[in-house]
Design a protein around this motif. Structure first.
Motif, PDB file in Angstrom:
ATOM      1  N   THR A  77       0.843  -1.185   0.000  1.00 10.61           N
ATOM      2  CA  THR A  77       0.000   0.000   0.000  1.00 10.61           C
ATOM      3  C   THR A  77       0.884   1.242   0.000  1.00 10.61           C
ATOM      4  O   THR A  77       1.918   1.282   0.663  1.00 10.61           O
ATOM      5  CB  THR A  77      -0.901   0.002   1.249  1.00 10.61           C
ATOM      6  N   ALA A  94      -2.353   2.182  -4.484  1.00 12.29           N
ATOM      7  CA  ALA A  94      -3.235   3.095  -3.746  1.00 12.29           C
ATOM      8  C   ALA A  94      -4.024   2.365  -2.659  1.00 12.29           C
ATOM      9  O   ALA A  94      -4.501   1.247  -2.859  1.00 12.29           O
ATOM     10  CB  ALA A  94      -4.195   3.790  -4.711  1.00 12.29           C
ATOM     11  N   ASP A  96      -6.861   1.084  -0.364  1.00 16.66           N
ATOM     12  CA  ASP A  96      -8.279   0.732  -0.538  1.00 16.66           C
ATOM     13  C   ASP A  96      -8.778   0.876  -1.975  1.00 16.66           C
ATOM     14  O   ASP A  96      -9.944   1.196  -2.206  1.00 16.66           O
ATOM     15  CB  ASP A  96      -9.160   1.552   0.411  1.00 16.66           C
ATOM     16  N   GLN A  97      -7.920   0.649  -2.938  1.00 19.35           N
ATOM     17  CA  GLN A  97      -8.304   0.720  -4.350  1.00 19.35           C
ATOM     18  C   GLN A  97      -8.229  -0.694  -4.936  1.00 19.35           C
ATOM     19  O   GLN A  97      -7.202  -1.107  -5.470  1.00 19.35           O
ATOM     20  CB  GLN A  97      -7.357   1.653  -5.114  1.00 19.35           C
ATOM     21  N   LYS A  98      -9.328  -1.423  -4.842  1.00 25.16           N
ATOM     22  CA  LYS A  98      -9.350  -2.813  -5.304  1.00 25.16           C
ATOM     23  C   LYS A  98      -8.903  -2.933  -6.755  1.00 25.16           C
ATOM     24  O   LYS A  98      -8.111  -3.808  -7.096  1.00 25.16           O
ATOM     25  CB  LYS A  98     -10.750  -3.403  -5.128  1.00 25.16           C
ATOM     26  N   ALA A 100      -6.933  -1.050  -8.455  1.00 22.33           N
ATOM     27  CA  ALA A 100      -5.488  -0.810  -8.560  1.00 22.33           C
ATOM     28  C   ALA A 100      -4.705  -2.047  -8.120  1.00 22.33           C
ATOM     29  O   ALA A 100      -3.685  -2.402  -8.731  1.00 22.33           O
ATOM     30  CB  ALA A 100      -5.092   0.406  -7.722  1.00 22.33           C
ATOM     31  N   TRP A 101      -5.172  -2.724  -7.074  1.00 18.29           N
ATOM     32  CA  TRP A 101      -4.506  -3.954  -6.625  1.00 18.29           C
ATOM     33  C   TRP A 101      -4.637  -5.061  -7.665  1.00 18.29           C
ATOM     34  O   TRP A 101      -3.680  -5.767  -7.947  1.00 18.29           O
ATOM     35  CB  TRP A 101      -5.064  -4.406  -5.271  1.00 18.29           C
TER      36      TRP A 101
END
Length: 142
Positions: A77, A94, A96-98, A100-101
């Motif tokens: 993160t 980023a 809490d950016q699902k 992006a993960w």
């Protein structure tokens, strides 16, 4: 999307039962392993193709430099402690950016993970950091 991949979640926490329930609900128990607390976790690093640290907050964050020094690429993160440790943004995702993960995982699982490991090791610069530390504190003792 990656049926040959395996996920290992090391550690204990309040979400363990919810994670186990989700794993069984999704039918991926054969791909996900939750060994719990592992006393010598750094010994596991070299077994991994990619280490993920999706923390919402982190103190000193020793897992990241340990993995990078072991030659394991890391996705973490985008927190100040990790940005500072890596001297940049390679492998930072980023908070809490699902989406992006998912994108970062897909990109790094399908490309050469060693390329990310090399960039991160250069950013961490463990040998240079140790030399600078020795010089700085050695001068104080003279």
């Amino acid at each position: 999307a990656h049926p040959a991949d395996r996920l290992v979640i090391v550690g204990e926490g309040s979400e363990r039962q919810a994670l186990l329930a989700l794993v069984h609900k999704l039918g991926i128990a054969h791909q996900v392993h939750l060994p719990g607390h592992v006393a010598e976790a750094p010994r596991l690093y070299r077994a991994f193709d990619l280490l993920c640290i999706p923390s919402r907050q982190e103190g000193l964050g020793l897992v990241l430099p340990e993995a990078v020094i072991a030659g394991v690429p890391v996705l973490a993160t985008d927190l100040p402690v990790f940005r500072e440790q890596l001297a940049g943004s390679s492998g930072l995702v980023a908070l809490d950016q699902k989406a992006a993960w998912v994108a970062a995982l897909n990109e790094h699982l399908q490309s050469d993970p060693h390329a990310l490991a090399r960039v991160q090791r250069a950013g961490l610069d463990p040998e240079g950091a140790w030399l600078r530390f020795r010089e700085r504190y050695g001068a104080l003792l003279r």
